[in-house]
Enzyme design. Structure first.
Site, PDB file in Angstrom:
ATOM      1  N   LYS A   1       0.878  -1.177   0.000  1.00  0.00           N
ATOM      2  CA  LYS A   1       0.000   0.000   0.000  1.00  0.00           C
ATOM      3  C   LYS A   1       0.911   1.221   0.000  1.00  0.00           C
ATOM      4  O   LYS A   1       1.435   1.617   1.033  1.00  0.00           O
ATOM      5  CB  LYS A   1      -0.881  -0.021   1.251  1.00  0.00           C
ATOM      6  CG  LYS A   1      -2.217   0.712   1.115  1.00  0.00           C
ATOM      7  CD  LYS A   1      -2.131   2.183   0.784  1.00  0.00           C
ATOM      8  CE  LYS A   1      -1.785   3.045   1.970  1.00  0.00           C
ATOM      9  NZ  LYS A   1      -1.615   4.477   1.584  1.00  0.00           N
TER      10      LYS A   1
ATOM     11  N   GLU B   1       9.585   1.599  10.939  1.00  0.00           N
ATOM     12  CA  GLU B   1      10.625   2.633  10.772  1.00  0.00           C
ATOM     13  C   GLU B   1       9.900   3.968  10.824  1.00  0.00           C
ATOM     14  O   GLU B   1       9.126   4.297   9.937  1.00  0.00           O
ATOM     15  CB  GLU B   1      11.347   2.407   9.440  1.00  0.00           C
ATOM     16  CG  GLU B   1      12.701   3.050   9.426  1.00  0.00           C
ATOM     17  CD  GLU B   1      12.649   4.450   8.895  1.00  0.00           C
ATOM     18  OE1 GLU B   1      12.461   5.378   9.718  1.00  0.00           O
ATOM     19  OE2 GLU B   1      12.768   4.609   7.674  1.00  0.00           O
TER      20      GLU B   1
ATOM     21  N   CYS C   1      13.726  10.392   6.852  1.00  0.00           N
ATOM     22  CA  CYS C   1      13.661   9.903   8.234  1.00  0.00           C
ATOM     23  C   CYS C   1      15.011  10.050   8.921  1.00  0.00           C
ATOM     24  O   CYS C   1      15.083  10.339  10.103  1.00  0.00           O
ATOM     25  CB  CYS C   1      13.186   8.471   8.252  1.00  0.00           C
ATOM     26  SG  CYS C   1      14.046   7.442   7.059  1.00  0.00           S
TER      27      CYS C   1
ATOM     28  N   GLU D   1      10.598  15.791  15.620  1.00  0.00           N
ATOM     29  CA  GLU D   1      10.874  15.720  14.186  1.00  0.00           C
ATOM     30  C   GLU D   1      10.054  16.779  13.444  1.00  0.00           C
ATOM     31  O   GLU D   1       8.841  16.874  13.634  1.00  0.00           O
ATOM     32  CB  GLU D   1      10.506  14.333  13.665  1.00  0.00           C
ATOM     33  CG  GLU D   1      10.903  14.112  12.223  1.00  0.00           C
ATOM     34  CD  GLU D   1      10.621  12.692  11.744  1.00  0.00           C
ATOM     35  OE1 GLU D   1       9.487  12.218  11.943  1.00  0.00           O
ATOM     36  OE2 GLU D   1      11.525  12.070  11.152  1.00  0.00           O
TER      37      GLU D   1
HETATM   38  P1  NAD Z   1       1.673   8.609   7.772  1.00  0.00           P
HETATM   39  O1  NAD Z   1       2.279   7.758   8.809  1.00  0.00           O
HETATM   40  O2  NAD Z   1       0.256   9.043   7.957  1.00  0.00           O
HETATM   41  O3  NAD Z   1       1.727   7.859   6.348  1.00  0.00           O
HETATM   42  C1  NAD Z   1       2.638   6.836   6.007  1.00  0.00           C
HETATM   43  C2  NAD Z   1       1.889   5.704   5.299  1.00  0.00           C
HETATM   44  O4  NAD Z   1       0.947   5.149   6.217  1.00  0.00           O
HETATM   45  C3  NAD Z   1       1.076   6.150   4.074  1.00  0.00           C
HETATM   46  O5  NAD Z   1       1.091   5.125   3.098  1.00  0.00           O
HETATM   47  C4  NAD Z   1      -0.323   6.279   4.638  1.00  0.00           C
HETATM   48  O6  NAD Z   1      -1.336   6.122   3.671  1.00  0.00           O
HETATM   49  C5  NAD Z   1      -0.356   5.131   5.622  1.00  0.00           C
HETATM   50  N1  NAD Z   1      -1.365   5.280   6.684  1.00  0.00           N
HETATM   51  C6  NAD Z   1      -1.866   6.422   7.213  1.00  0.00           C
HETATM   52  N2  NAD Z   1      -2.804   6.140   8.137  1.00  0.00           N
HETATM   53  C7  NAD Z   1      -2.876   4.788   8.206  1.00  0.00           C
HETATM   54  C8  NAD Z   1      -3.650   3.881   8.978  1.00  0.00           C
HETATM   55  N3  NAD Z   1      -4.545   4.314   9.849  1.00  0.00           N
HETATM   56  N4  NAD Z   1      -3.445   2.563   8.819  1.00  0.00           N
HETATM   57  C9  NAD Z   1      -2.543   2.104   7.940  1.00  0.00           C
HETATM   58  N5  NAD Z   1      -1.806   2.908   7.155  1.00  0.00           N
HETATM   59  C10 NAD Z   1      -1.965   4.232   7.285  1.00  0.00           C
HETATM   60  O7  NAD Z   1       2.600   9.839   7.555  1.00  0.00           O
HETATM   61  P2  NAD Z   1       2.159  11.270   6.970  1.00  0.00           P
HETATM   62  O8  NAD Z   1       0.899  11.775   7.595  1.00  0.00           O
HETATM   63  O9  NAD Z   1       2.160  11.140   5.503  1.00  0.00           O
HETATM   64  O10 NAD Z   1       3.355  12.155   7.487  1.00  0.00           O
HETATM   65  C11 NAD Z   1       3.285  12.663   8.810  1.00  0.00           C
HETATM   66  C12 NAD Z   1       4.615  12.619   9.494  1.00  0.00           C
HETATM   67  O11 NAD Z   1       5.118  11.291   9.498  1.00  0.00           O
HETATM   68  C13 NAD Z   1       5.719  13.421   8.846  1.00  0.00           C
HETATM   69  O12 NAD Z   1       5.685  14.750   9.184  1.00  0.00           O
HETATM   70  C14 NAD Z   1       6.938  12.713   9.359  1.00  0.00           C
HETATM   71  O13 NAD Z   1       7.271  13.194  10.630  1.00  0.00           O
HETATM   72  C15 NAD Z   1       6.508  11.297   9.467  1.00  0.00           C
HETATM   73  N6  NAD Z   1       6.974  10.521   8.299  1.00  0.00           N
HETATM   74  C16 NAD Z   1       8.054   9.743   8.461  1.00  0.00           C
HETATM   75  C17 NAD Z   1       8.538   9.030   7.385  1.00  0.00           C
HETATM   76  C18 NAD Z   1       9.738   8.156   7.513  1.00  0.00           C
HETATM   77  O14 NAD Z   1      10.419   7.895   6.528  1.00  0.00           O
HETATM   78  N7  NAD Z   1      10.020   7.625   8.688  1.00  0.00           N
HETATM   79  C19 NAD Z   1       7.933   9.119   6.138  1.00  0.00           C
HETATM   80  C20 NAD Z   1       6.801   9.922   6.008  1.00  0.00           C
HETATM   81  C21 NAD Z   1       6.340  10.617   7.096  1.00  0.00           C
END
Ligand code: NAD
Length: 489
Positions: A183, A258, A292, A391
Site C-alpha cells: 500500500k 521505521e 527519516c 521531528e
Molecule cells: P503517515 O504515517 O500518515 O503515512 C505513512 C503511510 O501510512 C502512508 O502510506 C499512509 O497512507 C499510511 N497510513 C496512514 N494512516 C494509516 C492507517 N490508519 N493505517 C494504515 N496505514 C496508514 O505519515 P504522513 O501523515 O504522511 O506524514 C506525517 C509525518 O510522518 C511526517 O511529518 C513525518 O514526521 C513522518 N513521516 C516519516 C517518514 C519516515 O520515513 N520515517 C515518512 C513519512 C512521514
C-alpha cells in the site's frame, strides 16, 4: 491540467489497483498534485477494503501452490535482477515521474531511481546466498536451522522516497519467497505503480507483487488489520506506527517499524570542517528535510561554535528552493498540509525567541503555487525547546552547543528517537568511544548517510521503531528460522 513538466514524465492515468499482474478498475480516484506547482496532474485509484481483500487472496494463492511458490531461490533472484535492469532501462521516464510526483530536484530523483534498481539487484544477488546451518546436538540426531519465508507480507510505505521504498521493502521479502501486498502513500505513488507493471514484464508470476494505492485510513488500515497477512512492514509516522503494531498484535504477527528520527551530527573541535560542512548542510536539505534519517540536529563543541556557525550560515543563506528542472538546492514540501505543519513549527520557534542564524530563499523561477519552505538554521536552540527534540520533517536545522564529550553523548541520546548519528573528529579513540555510547541503528564517523546505503542494515531504537531493513539483515527480518531435527539411529 498541465502535463509538460518535467517534459519526459509520462503520466500513468488511474489504471486501478494492481492485483495478479492485472489492473483492476476502482470507481473512486484520488487526485495527484505536483508539489512543485501545486496543480493536479494525474489521478490514482482509491483502493479500499475490497481491493485489499482481493490482493491478499492473490498473494495467498501465489504463496501456496502458485507458480511463485515453485520457483527456486536462484529463479527468484533472477527475476529481481531483471526488474532492477528494467528500472534502469526505463530510467528517464521513472526519474521524471518521481520528480513530478514528489517535487524532487531531477538530480535527487535520478539518484533515487538508481537506488531503486540497486535494491532489486542487491536482493536479486542475495536470494540464493541465504543458507542454513547444521547444529551440533545429541548423538544420533542430525539438526539443521533453515530460513522459511513468512508467507503473505504487507507493506505500507510513505511518500518521501516512493521508488526507493518499493525496492527496500519488497526486495528482501520477495528474495526470501514471500508474496507481497504493497500500500503506497496517497501523496506520491506513481513510481511504485509503474515498477509493479515492470515487475510483470520481468516475469514475476501473478500474485507475487500486488499494489493497492489508496488512503491510509482505508486501504492502509484494511491491510494492517487483515487476518490473512503473516507480517507487516511499515515506514511512516510514529502515530500510525502505534496503530500498525496494535493491529499486528491483534493478528499475532510480527512487524518492522521505521518511524523517523531527530538524528544528531556531533562536531568536536578537531573536526575536519571542510569535509563536514557540505555533508552537514546536505543531510538536512536533502529531499527538503523529508528524510527519516535527516541530520536534523547539529551538536557543536562550544569551542568551535563561533568559528563554525558563520560558515554554516553562509551556506544556508545561499540555498535556493525550486522546481525539479531548475537545478535547485532543494525542492518543495510534499503537500500543502505538510508545508503548513513545517511552517507552523518554524513560526512557533520564532515566537518563542529561538534565534535564526540564517535562512535560504526560493528561486525566482519557482512556480507560485508550489509548496516551498525556505531552509533555515536556528541556534543556539534551548535544549528543552520542541525544535531540539521533535521531528520537523522539513529543511530546518537545530544547532546546539555542547560542553564536553559526556555532554555531547547525553544530548545525542536525549530525544525519544534513535535512528542514525554522525560523529566528526580526527581523534579515532574518541570517535569509537562516542559511537559506542550512542543509541541509534547506525552511527557514521566523519561521514553521514541520509538515504541510500542499500547494503547497510538500517533501523531504529526507541520511537524510531524496531527491526532492520536494508543489507542482509532484511532477509532475516522477512523470514523465520525453522529448526529441523532428524533422528538417524
Ligand atoms: P503517515 O504515517 O500518515 O503515512 C505513512 C503511510 O501510512 C502512508 O502510506 C499512509 O497512507 C499510511 N497510513 C496512514 N494512516 C494509516 C492507517 N490508519 N493505517 C494504515 N496505514 C496508514 O505519515 P504522513 O501523515 O504522511 O506524514 C506525517 C509525518 O510522518 C511526517 O511529518 C513525518 O514526521 C513522518 N513521516 C516519516 C517518514 C519516515 O520515513 N520515517 C515518512 C513519512 C512521514
Amino acid at each position: 491540467m498541465t502535463l509538460d513538466f518535467p517534459r519526459a514524465a509520462r503520466v500513468t492515468p488511474a489504471k486501478g489497483v494492481f492485483i495478479d499482474n492485472e489492473w483492476r478498475a476502482v470507481a473512486r480516484t484520488i487526485p495527484v498534485v505536483a508539489p512543485a506547482e501545486g496543480v493536479v496532474f494525474a489521478e490514482i485509484a482509491a483502493g479500499g477494503a475490497a481491493e485489499i481483500d482481493a490482493a491478499v487472496a492473490a498473494a495467498r494463492r501465489a504463496f501456496e501452490g502458485g507458480a511463485w511458490s515453485r520457483l527456486s531461490a536462484t529463479e527468484r533472484g533472477r527475476l529481481l535482477s531483471r526488474l532492477g535492469q528494467l528500472i534502469l532501462d526505463n530510467f528517464d521516464e521513472l526519474a521524471a515521474l518521481e520528480a513530478r510526483d514528489c517535487g524532487k530536484p531531477m538530480k535527487t530523483a535520478r539518484a533515487d531511481i538508481e537506488a531503486a534498481a540497486r535494491y532489486f539487484e542487491f536482493y536479486g544477488g542475495a536470494a540464493d546466498k541465504v543458507h542454513g546451518e547444521q547444529i551440533p546436538f545429541q548423538r544420533g540426531y542430525y539438526v539443521t536451522g533453515e530460513r522459511d519465508p513468512l508467507g503473505v507480507t504487507g507493506h505500507i510505505i510513505p511518500w518521501n522516497y516512493p521508488a526507493q521504498m518499493i525496492g527496500r521493502t519488497l526486495g528482501p521479502a520477495l528474495a526470501m519467497g514471500n508474496a507481497t501486498v504493497l500500500k503506497p502513500a496517497e501523496d506520491a505513488c506513481l513510481t511504485p505503480l509503474r515498477i509493479a507493471e515492470l515487475a510483470a514484464e520481468a516475469g514475476f508470476p501473478p500474485g507475487a507483487i500486488n499494489v493497492v494505492p489508496g488512503y491510509g485510513h482505508e486501504a492502509g488500515q484494511a491491510l494492517a488489520d487483515h487476518p490473512g497477512i503473516d507480517f507487516i512492514a511499515f515506514t511512516g509516522s510514529p502515530r500510525v506506527g502505534v496503530m500498525i503494531q496494535t493491529a499486528a498484535a491483534q493478528n499475532h504477527i510480527g512487524c518492522v517499524l521505521e518511524l523517523g528520527g531527530k538524528s544528531p551530527q556531533i562536531l568536536f573541535e578537531d573536526a575536519d570542517l571542510e569535509a563536514a560542512l557540505p555533508v552537514v548542510v546536505g543531510a538536512i536539505v536533502q529531499n527538503a528535510g523529508q528524510t527519516c534519517s535527516a541530520g536534523a540536529r547539529l551538536l557543536v563543541h562550544k569551542g568551535l561554535w563561533d568559528r563554525l556557525m558563520p560558515m554554516v550560515a553562509e551556506r544556508f543563506a545561499a540555498l535556493r528552493a525550486g522546481a525539479p528542472d531548475d537545478t535547485p538546492d532543494l525542492g518543495p514540501i510534499i503537500s500543502a498540509r505538510q508545508q503548513a505543519a513545517v511552517q507552523s513549527f518554524i513560526a512557533r520557534a520564532e515566537a518563542e525567541g529561538v534565534p535564526v542564524i540564517a535562512r535560504g530563499a526560493r528561486q525566482e523561477a519557482a512556480p507560485e503555487g508550489g509548496f516551498y519552505v525556505d531552509p533555515v538554521v536556528f541556534g543556539p536552540v534551548p535544549r528543552d525547546n520542541a525544535l531540539a527534540r521533535d521531528e520537523v520533517f522539513g529543511p530546518v536545522l537545530a544547532a546546539i552547543p555542547f560542553e564536553d564529550e559526556a555532554d555531547a553523548v547525553a544530548l545525542a541520546n536525549g530525544t525519544d528517537y534513535g535512528l542514525i548519528a554522525g560523529v566528526w573528529t580526527r581523534d579515532t579513540a574518541r570517535a569509537i568511544r562516542v559511537a559506542r555510547q550512542i543509541r541509534a541503528g547506525q552511527v557514521y564517523v566523519n561521514a553521514y548517510g541520509a538515504g541510500g546505503g542499500i547494503e547497510l542494515p538500517f533501523g531504529g531504537v526507541k520511537k524510531s521503531g524496531h527491526g532492520r531493513e536494508k543489507g542482509f539483515e532484511a532477509l532475516y527480518e522477512f523470514s523465520a528460522l525453522k529448526t529441523l531435527v532428524i533422528k538417524h539411529d
